[in-house]
Design a protein around this motif. Structure first.
Motif, PDB file in Angstrom:
ATOM      1  N   GLY A  19       0.863  -1.169   0.000  1.00  0.00           N
ATOM      2  CA  GLY A  19       0.000   0.000   0.000  1.00  0.00           C
ATOM      3  C   GLY A  19       0.900   1.220   0.000  1.00  0.00           C
ATOM      4  N   MET A  20       0.338   2.385  -0.257  1.00  0.00           N
ATOM      5  CA  MET A  20       1.180   3.573  -0.328  1.00  0.00           C
ATOM      6  C   MET A  20       0.511   4.768   0.347  1.00  0.00           C
ATOM      7  SD  MET A  20       2.700   5.588  -3.654  1.00  0.00           S
ATOM      8  CE  MET A  20       2.991   4.066  -4.499  1.00  0.00           C
ATOM      9  N   VAL A  21       1.271   5.402   1.237  1.00  0.00           N
ATOM     10  CA  VAL A  21       0.859   6.643   1.887  1.00  0.00           C
ATOM     11  C   VAL A  21       1.951   7.663   1.660  1.00  0.00           C
ATOM     12  CG1 VAL A  21       0.399   7.765   4.112  1.00  0.00           C
ATOM     13  CG2 VAL A  21      -0.494   5.472   3.669  1.00  0.00           C
ATOM     14  N   THR A  22       1.576   8.827   1.169  1.00  0.00           N
ATOM     15  CA  THR A  22       2.531   9.932   1.075  1.00  0.00           C
ATOM     16  C   THR A  22       2.173  10.933   2.174  1.00  0.00           C
ATOM     17  OG1 THR A  22       1.161  11.103  -0.551  1.00  0.00           O
ATOM     18  CG2 THR A  22       2.894   9.652  -1.411  1.00  0.00           C
ATOM     19  N   PHE A  23       3.120  11.756   2.522  1.00  0.00           N
ATOM     20  CA  PHE A  23       2.822  12.765   3.532  1.00  0.00           C
ATOM     21  C   PHE A  23       3.664  14.000   3.299  1.00  0.00           C
ATOM     22  CE2 PHE A  23       6.072   9.995   5.221  1.00  0.00           C
ATOM     23  CZ  PHE A  23       6.995  10.853   5.796  1.00  0.00           C
ATOM     24  N   ASP A  24       3.076  15.125   3.615  1.00  0.00           N
ATOM     25  CA  ASP A  24       3.756  16.415   3.664  1.00  0.00           C
ATOM     26  C   ASP A  24       3.275  17.049   4.963  1.00  0.00           C
ATOM     27  OD1 ASP A  24       1.153  17.192   2.831  1.00  0.00           O
ATOM     28  OD2 ASP A  24       1.801  17.310   0.746  1.00  0.00           O
ATOM     29  N   SER A  25       2.451  18.066   4.896  1.00  0.00           N
ATOM     30  CA  SER A  25       1.882  18.596   6.132  1.00  0.00           C
ATOM     31  C   SER A  25       0.692  17.752   6.598  1.00  0.00           C
ATOM     32  CB  SER A  25       1.461  20.053   5.933  1.00  0.00           C
ATOM     33  OG  SER A  25       0.555  20.149   4.852  1.00  0.00           O
ATOM     34  N   ALA A  26       0.258  16.814   5.759  1.00  0.00           N
ATOM     35  CA  ALA A  26      -0.807  15.861   6.086  1.00  0.00           C
ATOM     36  C   ALA A  26      -0.531  14.561   5.338  1.00  0.00           C
ATOM     37  CB  ALA A  26      -2.159  16.434   5.679  1.00  0.00           C
ATOM     38  N   ALA A  27      -1.237  13.507   5.719  1.00  0.00           N
ATOM     39  CA  ALA A  27      -1.062  12.210   5.059  1.00  0.00           C
ATOM     40  C   ALA A  27      -2.086  12.048   3.942  1.00  0.00           C
ATOM     41  CB  ALA A  27      -1.226  11.095   6.073  1.00  0.00           C
ATOM     42  N   HIS A  28      -1.689  11.310   2.908  1.00  0.00           N
ATOM     43  CA  HIS A  28      -2.561  11.057   1.759  1.00  0.00           C
ATOM     44  C   HIS A  28      -2.406   9.589   1.356  1.00  0.00           C
ATOM     45  CE1 HIS A  28      -2.565  15.436   1.490  1.00  0.00           C
ATOM     46  NE2 HIS A  28      -1.253  15.347   1.597  1.00  0.00           N
ATOM     47  N   VAL A  29      -3.494   8.839   1.439  1.00  0.00           N
ATOM     48  CA  VAL A  29      -3.443   7.438   1.029  1.00  0.00           C
ATOM     49  C   VAL A  29      -3.458   7.412  -0.504  1.00  0.00           C
ATOM     50  CG1 VAL A  29      -4.635   5.205   1.077  1.00  0.00           C
ATOM     51  CG2 VAL A  29      -4.607   6.656   3.126  1.00  0.00           C
ATOM     52  N   GLN A  30      -2.383   6.924  -1.083  1.00  0.00           N
ATOM     53  CA  GLN A  30      -2.283   6.834  -2.540  1.00  0.00           C
ATOM     54  C   GLN A  30      -2.822   5.504  -3.051  1.00  0.00           C
ATOM     55  OE1 GLN A  30      -1.432   9.444  -4.349  1.00  0.00           O
ATOM     56  NE2 GLN A  30      -1.029  10.598  -2.487  1.00  0.00           N
ATOM     57  N   SER A  31      -2.716   4.461  -2.219  1.00  0.00           N
ATOM     58  CA  SER A  31      -3.210   3.149  -2.616  1.00  0.00           C
ATOM     59  C   SER A  31      -3.451   2.302  -1.376  1.00  0.00           C
ATOM     60  CB  SER A  31      -2.191   2.438  -3.512  1.00  0.00           C
ATOM     61  OG  SER A  31      -2.592   1.108  -3.773  1.00  0.00           O
ATOM     62  N   GLU A  32      -4.611   1.660  -1.328  1.00  0.00           N
ATOM     63  CA  GLU A  32      -4.857   0.632  -0.325  1.00  0.00           C
ATOM     64  C   GLU A  32      -3.951  -0.542  -0.668  1.00  0.00           C
ATOM     65  OE1 GLU A  32      -6.936   0.949   2.270  1.00  0.00           O
ATOM     66  OE2 GLU A  32      -7.649   2.915   1.673  1.00  0.00           O
ATOM     67  N   LEU A  33      -3.927  -1.542   0.178  1.00  0.00           N
ATOM     68  CA  LEU A  33      -3.099  -2.712  -0.084  1.00  0.00           C
ATOM     69  C   LEU A  33      -3.537  -3.420  -1.356  1.00  0.00           C
ATOM     70  CD1 LEU A  33      -2.803  -4.332   3.446  1.00  0.00           C
ATOM     71  CD2 LEU A  33      -0.983  -3.279   2.129  1.00  0.00           C
ATOM     72  N   ILE A  34      -2.574  -3.706  -2.220  1.00  0.00           N
ATOM     73  CA  ILE A  34      -2.819  -4.543  -3.386  1.00  0.00           C
ATOM     74  C   ILE A  34      -1.719  -5.596  -3.430  1.00  0.00           C
ATOM     75  CG2 ILE A  34      -3.952  -2.707  -4.707  1.00  0.00           C
ATOM     76  CD1 ILE A  34      -1.395  -2.642  -6.473  1.00  0.00           C
ATOM     77  N   GLN A  35      -2.052  -6.747  -3.967  1.00  0.00           N
ATOM     78  CA  GLN A  35      -1.049  -7.800  -4.104  1.00  0.00           C
ATOM     79  C   GLN A  35      -0.321  -7.611  -5.429  1.00  0.00           C
ATOM     80  OE1 GLN A  35      -2.424 -11.869  -3.874  1.00  0.00           O
ATOM     81  NE2 GLN A  35      -0.443 -12.512  -3.067  1.00  0.00           N
ATOM     82  N   ILE A  36       1.006  -7.692  -5.365  1.00  0.00           N
ATOM     83  CA  ILE A  36       1.832  -7.548  -6.563  1.00  0.00           C
ATOM     84  C   ILE A  36       1.916  -8.907  -7.249  1.00  0.00           C
ATOM     85  CG2 ILE A  36       4.103  -6.893  -7.459  1.00  0.00           C
ATOM     86  CD1 ILE A  36       2.513  -4.570  -6.189  1.00  0.00           C
ATOM     87  N   ASN A  37       1.176  -9.039  -8.348  1.00  0.00           N
ATOM     88  CA  ASN A  37       1.148 -10.288  -9.096  1.00  0.00           C
ATOM     89  C   ASN A  37       1.717 -10.152 -10.502  1.00  0.00           C
ATOM     90  OD1 ASN A  37      -0.118 -11.988  -7.123  1.00  0.00           O
ATOM     91  ND2 ASN A  37      -1.981 -10.817  -7.467  1.00  0.00           N
ATOM     92  N   SER A  38       1.988  -8.904 -10.920  1.00  0.00           N
ATOM     93  CA  SER A  38       2.459  -8.698 -12.291  1.00  0.00           C
ATOM     94  C   SER A  38       3.136  -7.340 -12.416  1.00  0.00           C
ATOM     95  CB  SER A  38       1.279  -8.754 -13.265  1.00  0.00           C
ATOM     96  OG  SER A  38       0.423  -7.643 -13.035  1.00  0.00           O
ATOM     97  N   GLY A  39       3.738  -7.113 -13.550  1.00  0.00           N
ATOM     98  CA  GLY A  39       4.330  -5.817 -13.842  1.00  0.00           C
ATOM     99  C   GLY A  39       3.273  -4.724 -13.876  1.00  0.00           C
ATOM    100  N   SER A  40       2.080  -5.085 -14.276  1.00  0.00           N
ATOM    101  CA  SER A  40       0.976  -4.120 -14.313  1.00  0.00           C
ATOM    102  C   SER A  40       0.657  -3.597 -12.913  1.00  0.00           C
ATOM    103  CB  SER A  40      -0.256  -4.786 -14.928  1.00  0.00           C
ATOM    104  OG  SER A  40      -1.360  -3.934 -14.861  1.00  0.00           O
ATOM    105  N   ASP A  41       0.680  -4.478 -11.913  1.00  0.00           N
ATOM    106  CA  ASP A  41       0.447  -4.042 -10.528  1.00  0.00           C
ATOM    107  C   ASP A  41       1.536  -3.078 -10.080  1.00  0.00           C
ATOM    108  OD1 ASP A  41      -1.810  -5.703 -10.271  1.00  0.00           O
ATOM    109  OD2 ASP A  41      -0.560  -7.396  -9.656  1.00  0.00           O
ATOM    110  N   ARG A  42       2.766  -3.376 -10.441  1.00  0.00           N
ATOM    111  CA  ARG A  42       3.887  -2.488 -10.090  1.00  0.00           C
ATOM    112  C   ARG A  42       3.719  -1.117 -10.756  1.00  0.00           C
ATOM    113  NH1 ARG A  42       8.116  -5.697  -8.040  1.00  0.00           N
ATOM    114  NH2 ARG A  42       7.883  -7.884  -8.542  1.00  0.00           N
ATOM    115  N   ASP A  43       3.354  -1.133 -12.036  1.00  0.00           N
ATOM    116  CA  ASP A  43       3.169   0.121 -12.775  1.00  0.00           C
ATOM    117  C   ASP A  43       2.061   0.967 -12.176  1.00  0.00           C
ATOM    118  OD1 ASP A  43       5.192  -0.597 -14.517  1.00  0.00           O
ATOM    119  OD2 ASP A  43       3.824  -1.372 -16.054  1.00  0.00           O
TER     120      ASP A  43
END
Length: 75
Positions: A19-43
């Protein structure tokens, strides 16, 4: 900065949950958890990486949000 896409594209193993969270002065969820099964998931995740750092560094907000999505990748 160039190591972030490399981490997603080359280091994270197939079958991993990411999953991905970015933060600066606040947090921003960029992606919930996903399973990496292919190059497409990585992209999909790599496209959500911020182009540049901005704002503050509220790491506490980032960590709180990461725990709500059980994220393993903080930016």
């Amino acid at each position: 900065e160039s190591s972030r896409p490399a981490f997603l594209l080359q280091t994270v193993e197939l079958g991993s949950w990411v999953g991905m969270v970015t933060f600066d002065s606040a947090a921003h969820v960029q992606s919930e958890l996903i399973q990496i099964n292919s190059g497409s998931d990585r992209d999909t995740l790599a496209k959500r990486l911020p182009a540049a750092a901005s704002g503050g560094t509220s790491i506490c907000s980032g960590l709180r949000s990461a725990f709500t999505v059980r994220c393993v990748f903080l930016l």
